[in-house]
Design an enzyme around this catalytic site. Structure first.
Site, short mmCIF file in Angstrom:
data_model
loop_
_atom_site.label_atom_id
_atom_site.label_comp_id
_atom_site.label_asym_id
_atom_site.label_seq_id
_atom_site.Cartn_x
_atom_site.Cartn_y
_atom_site.Cartn_z
N GLU A 70 0.81 -1.22 0.00
CA GLU A 70 0.00 0.00 0.00
C GLU A 70 0.83 1.27 0.00
OE1 GLU A 70 -0.50 -2.59 1.99
OE2 GLU A 70 -2.62 -3.18 1.94
N HIS A 115 -9.67 -4.03 12.15
CA HIS A 115 -10.49 -3.99 10.93
C HIS A 115 -11.73 -3.13 11.09
CE1 HIS A 115 -7.91 -7.08 9.31
NE2 HIS A 115 -8.64 -7.21 8.23
C1 LIG Z 1 -1.94 -4.14 5.17
C2 LIG Z 1 -3.08 -4.99 4.74
N1 LIG Z 1 -3.52 -4.90 3.48
C3 LIG Z 1 -4.53 -5.66 3.05
C4 LIG Z 1 -5.15 -6.55 3.90
C5 LIG Z 1 -6.30 -7.42 3.41
N2 LIG Z 1 -5.93 -8.82 3.39
C6 LIG Z 1 -6.27 -9.65 4.37
S1 LIG Z 1 -5.68 -11.19 4.13
C7 LIG Z 1 -4.98 -10.74 2.67
C8 LIG Z 1 -4.28 -11.74 1.81
C9 LIG Z 1 -2.92 -11.97 2.20
O1 LIG Z 1 -2.41 -12.98 1.38
P1 LIG Z 1 -1.26 -13.91 1.89
O2 LIG Z 1 -0.32 -13.10 2.73
O3 LIG Z 1 -0.67 -14.59 0.73
O4 LIG Z 1 -1.98 -14.92 2.88
P2 LIG Z 1 -3.09 -15.99 2.53
O5 LIG Z 1 -4.41 -15.33 2.79
O6 LIG Z 1 -2.92 -16.40 1.13
O7 LIG Z 1 -2.86 -17.09 3.50
C10 LIG Z 1 -5.19 -9.41 2.41
C11 LIG Z 1 -4.69 -8.70 1.23
C12 LIG Z 1 -4.68 -6.60 5.21
N3 LIG Z 1 -5.23 -7.39 6.12
N4 LIG Z 1 -3.65 -5.83 5.60
#
Ligand SMILES: Cc1ncc(C[n+]2csc(CCOP(=O)(O)OP(=O)(O)O)c2C)c(N)n1
Ligand SMILES: Cc1ncc(C[n+]2csc(CCOP(=O)(O)OP(=O)(O)O)c2C)c(N)n1
Ligand SMILES: [Mg+2]
Ligand SMILES: [Mg+2]
Lengths: 329, 353, 353, 329
Positions: B61, B130
């Site tokens: 971000e 959140h």
């Molecule tokens: C700083 C931030 N940006 C966006 C999000 C929204 N978000 C929650 S889980 C996620 C996916 C993260 O993907 P990954 O790290 O690959 O983990 P996975 O869900 O695949 O296990 C996102 C983008 C967040 N929680 N925090």
């Protein structure tokens, strides 16, 4: 599947299998009951990814620290986190591991050395490095492990943390579960095809390794090397394992129908289920009997049933609790 | 003419129409082109405008905010989205040090026309990381504009204005407004930034609120009306630049002010509205201005705690009543019923996100 | 007993004594062990406590904040420094999402005893990205404590308290206070967090201020006294938790309130102080509370503009006078002289940093 | 010094030399007059590092974009930024390039394609990437270049920016001036000895190169390759050059006496002055005469004198200016 598994103690193998199975059954139980609308918080299930938690945590004692992110149930349980307290937390009960303030995305169990999980992507990475750093300053010999999704490697704080860990040769192990997606976004919209995390991390002077995240033996062995490295004071390690999340990003359902990934891809990975594949091997090796599996499932199911009962029957936090613990005294 | 659509559709329509009229507009954010399309606010845009202008991004971000700024400086008009306001915190340096100041610090040579859409989470255990409402932080930064639309009409009109504006605009949506519906003209139109709106006229007290809290305030005003207290409900709509005149006018008329701000108490935006009123309309005040806010606490996850955390209609009613030296009432007495759990806005909301 | 030392020395002494009494205290920040030693506040510590506890760090403020948090969770007590408040913006996610909430969101299981020292820049063209005063942002985040010492005595006592406190404390220094001197006991002592202090008693008006603005307010009070207006000057010292009682007590006594806050206007901390006073002491107010703040603008670099940007003693005097319906006075009339340029605090300050 | 310089056009060589010389003389003039206390803002002089600005910008047209950070005088001038407007800015005058609001740390010259410099470490890196991205979306064929100190590579936003530039194959060139220090902090307290920026950046799939930052020919040639790469649409490049800042981090003085670096180290680097060494070579090659140098110095000195006169005699911004340009209309 890992080649050297023949030389491994059969009891250990079974332990790895059953521990994976336990996580699977817990997650499935949550999925099944989620529609009752009593677990009123987002849940990120780790079904399909259990091997990494288990293979990694097998090398840790309660003294060692583990941290995680939003998809943390498996890590919490693998590290020895209390199941009852986790479920109570998801149910928002005062008996939850965070007294109900955190829900599924904020698990903790200090007795087990599980220092906490939070859902801001990348957020706990430097904190785990800090735990390792504090521990090093105090002259302790703990290892810190931080689990992360592959998307967390896109956050700048990941690189910063890697750099500091390398600078101070900290006993911290970064474990990346690469399940190809961040929510519904494939790697292709987030990283160039040429990107290579191992090369990047190696560029910081850090020990790296990668492997099949659905092969608990391979994970176990790679973690063994990484832990050895860290315990010898040689510094941090970065391990990346490929794996796959079976269900939707957040919630109890399957979502291969909505269009961001194909049913084929899912089925392909499902065939490589870390649990059933390993179970097959152990049976072929005659290390494991059907009966043992059945009995273990029964035992685990009973444990889970009990934990759900505990969670469901626990009281909610009283209203006045709201105002407690803003500040520490 | 009298078409009713949801807040989500209003945002979608504003985006689509703005993109159709101006080729420099593009939208990016995590999941923008995905099957859920940011709670539906970007659904179908990909098909209409292509992957280039409707784009996903890495989970970076901070850099992506800088990318938006840089592209805006050279002529693009990016809309950057975050599915939760909380995620913007990793990028505040780019917003505060760069986006907000760029025009001023380079003597007006460049401008940074970007819109950052933030969604405030609430309910279903969104919890401490959140569901933050940090409008006060943004409103304190010179150079930013901050809007918090309440109606679908304003959601569309303010978004169009925000996109056309040559400055960085923080556009804050509340998750619990997404499904409300209202009359929204089909054509593209604007609602000016910096103007509050009296959503309900009244003579006895001014209730100033923004975003979801306007809805709660209107409900409270209805109940109050039954007891003969006629509240004027002022929807601030824009926090920065703040429409101080409308606040002052209303308070001069009613002589009383209650500010209802969906955010923590200390140094929250409610204080600014109160300070503005006392500074400029002190002589008209019949009683001390008051505020209703969240407590100074992180948001707890458990519904048992969240339900206490969030003030509701009854709290507004009783705050007003106490300003008239009337005894408090209970929900039962007033016949306020909750036909669904307090941690969801309506039946359509079933979690998990 | 009557030893006078500078604000810088007071900070240095508080740090050294805290480190001597508690082996878990360490300090890190860019340049902490360098020859300039954070404007002298860390000079000599390296020699006394070694490189491990007096440490430099990579230019990675975000991760290093997380590192501080993690180390605090396992028993250390880090002090993290930033030579300019502005640099903290890259790390706000760690502060707001983690440090502030950790204790609460994990049900009190862990605590995060860290101190973050921030230095507010001013003068000699520090400009838009090196002189922000964002205390209001921090004060709005539940779980943080925010202190802004004005005297060397408080600088030491509040720092000791901050280090011993089990919560994240944002400790804000103003660059223009670094060289002021005052009486500071040699032994270690504490000044409690959360308590304001009347630095000058008066009966006619309360001037509530913090940090450098207390100095300006005291000067103004002196001039006002010559004209028969006796101002009580209240040094807030801690913004969060805010000592509302002291504000209310003073306003109840004087019936008038001017808040002087060294920060931008809208949604600044001055509004909180005003709101508190009107909420709780409305009946005692003889006139409308007022505030003096910076304008809602980034800080300009040119001294010609910065000199207009920053309010000064004459502005405080005239704000008070207008509250008494007295005509404004000029600096000349009052004999206010500036024996050095307005963009430096004193002769010792010769830039460039 | 660069081996291929024999094949290079002598006029070009002289241009490179004289452009470096111009930056040097401007910086020295600032240093000399700083004690007058009329330039009332922090200044970060680039004396000793001039070759990088010149070797890099030699390949850019005014259409191309350049951004920089706190130590930006050289980059601004090399890109064709207006000297008068820069000095007036440092003097806080209304004729300054930012109308006096920015000072030395906030330079801009849109006519020259210098999009801006700001002093938050790492802050302009993603913005330059964004300029390249916007430009790419608009179908233009500009290159964007961002200059940074080596400390900026420690900020997470650097890695994030590199990743996105690689993902979108953007025509952006990251130029890192590694002068060994961040303020008074040596690399050893900030990065592990094993850290290798080239390897890291290559891990993102980006073209990288590094070289001697005091050798303008080497820089020129490496930039030529990088620019060619970017202009062909092959994506971003990362160039790192070793160099040395001669004076104190911020301000006009020398500070080798205060203890963070040694006089020997400084003298060693001074021997490798990018300007005098190159001047020597050109003279040996008989491409350059003493007279030419003398005359050029005279010309530049006159220009600088004129620019200082302009700056000093320009008015300050009027008070009401304070309120202008908060918002763009
Ligand atoms: C700083 C931030 N940006 C966006 C999000 C929204 N978000 C929650 S889980 C996620 C996916 C993260 O993907 P990954 O790290 O690959 O983990 P996975 O869900 O695949 O296990 C996102 C983008 C967040 N929680 N925090
Ligand atoms: C985010 C941030 N942290 C700290 C600083 C303070 N600071 C100003 S310049 C500088 C040194 C940067 O070093 P480098 O990037 O190597 O550039 P150099 O000064 O060596 O040219 C630092 C740390 C800052 N401006 N911004
Ligand atoms: Mg993933
Ligand atoms: Mg450097």
């Amino acid at each position: 599947m890992g080649k050297c598994n023949n030389v491994m103690n059969p009891d250990l193998k079974k332990k790895l299998l059953f521990n994976m199975l336990r996580i699977r059954l817990v997650e499935e139980a949550i999925a099944e009951r989620y529609s009752e609308k009593k677990m009123r918080c987002p849940v990120h299930l780790c079904i399909g990814q259990e091997a990494i938690a288990i293979g990694v945590c097998a090398h840790l004692s309660t003294k060692d620290y583990v941290m995680s992110a939003h998809r943390s149930h498996g890590h919490y349980l693998a590290k020895g986190g209390d199941l009852k307290a986790m479920l109570a937390e998801i149910y928002g009960k005062v008996t939850g591991c965070s007294l109900g303030r955190g829900g599924s995305m904020h698990l903790v169990d200090l007795d087990a050395g599980f220092l906490g999980a939070t859902p801001i992507v990348g957020g706990t990475i430097p904190i785990a490095v800090g735990a390792a750093f504090g521990s090093q300053m105090k002259g302790e010999s703990r290892i810190s492990v931080v689990f992360m999704g592959e998307a967390a490697t896109e956050e700048g704080v990941f690189s910063e943390s890697i750099n500091f860990a390398s600078l101070k040769k900290l006993p911290v192990i970064f474990v990346c579960e690469n399940n190809l997606y961040s929510v519904y976004s494939p790697l292709s919209v987030r990283q160039s095809a040429e990107r290579n995390n191992s090369a990047i991390v190696k560029g910081y002077g850090i020990y790296t390794d990668k492997g099949d995240g659905n092969d608990v033996i391979e994970i176990y062995q790679k973690m063994e090397n990484a832990v050895g490295h860290a315990r010898q004071g040689l510094g941090p390690a970065y391990l990346e394992f490929d794996t796959y999340r079976w269900r939707e990003h957040c919630g109890p359902n399957y979502d291969n129908n909505i269009g961001y990934r194909s049913e084929e891809e899912y089925l392909d990975w499902r065939k490589r289920c870390p649990i059933t594949c390993f179970e097959e091997i152990l049976k072929q090796e005659k290390v494991l009997s059907d009966l043992e599996v059945k009995e273990t499932v029964k035992k685990i199911t009973a444990e889970i049933e009990g934990a759900f009962n505990f969670a469901v029957s626990s009281p909610f936090p009283p209203e006045k609790d709201l105002y407690h613990h803003l500040y520490a005294y | 003419m009298e078409r009713e659509i949801s807040y989500v559709k209003a945002i979608l329509e504003a985006t689509a129409q703005s993109m159709a009229e101006d080729a420099s507009v593009y939208i990016m954010g995590l999941g923008v082109p995905d099957p859920k399309g940011i709670f539906g606010t970007t659904l179908g845009l990909k098909e209409q405008f292509g992957n280039q202008r409707i784009m996903d991004m890495p989970v970076s971000e901070s850099a992506m905010t800088g990318v938006a700024i840089g592209s805006a400086m050279v002529g693009m008009r990016p809309i950057l989205t975050h599915q939760r306001l909380d995620f913007i915190l990793v990028s505040l340096d780019q917003i505060i040090n760069n986006a907000a100041k760029w025009h001023y610090m380079f003597g007006g040579k460049m401008s940074v026309p970007i819109v950052i859409r933030l969604i405030v989470g609430r309910g279903w255990g969104q919890g401490p990381q959140h569901s933050q409402s940090l409008q006060s932080l943004f409103a304190h930064i010179p150079g930013l504009k901050v809007v918090m639309p309440f109606t679908p009409y304003d959601a569309k009109g303010l978004l169009v204005s925000a996109i056309r504006d040559n400055n960085p605009v923080i556009y804050i949506e509340h998750r619990w407004l997404h499904n409300i519906t209202g009359i929204v003209p089909e054509k593209i139109y604007t609602v000016p930034l910096g103007k509050a709106r009296v959503v309900k006229e009244g003579k006895d007290i001014t209730i100033a609120a923004s975003s979801y809290m306007v809805l709660e305030s209107m409900k409270a005003a209805d109940y109050l009306g039954k007891d003969g207290i006629f509240a004027e409900v002022l929807d601030l709509r824009t926090l920065q630049p703040l429409d101080r005149e409308s606040i002052i006018n209303s308070v001069e008329k009613t002589g009383r002010l209650l500010v209802v701000d969906g955010a923590c108490h200390t140094a929250g935006f409610a204080a600014e509205v109160m300070a503005t009123a006392t500074e400029k309309a002190f002589g008209h005040l019949k009683v001390s201005p008051q505020r209703i806010t969240y407590p100074d606490l992180p948001t707890p996850t458990s519904p048992a705690l969240a339900n206490v955390y969030y003030p509701r209609v009854i709290n507004i009613i009783n705050a007003v009543r106490s300003m008239f030296r009337l005894p408090g009432r209970t929900e039962d007495e007033l016949g306020i019923k909750h036909d669904q759990p307090l941690d969801v806005p309506d039946k359509s909301f079933t979690g998990p996100f």
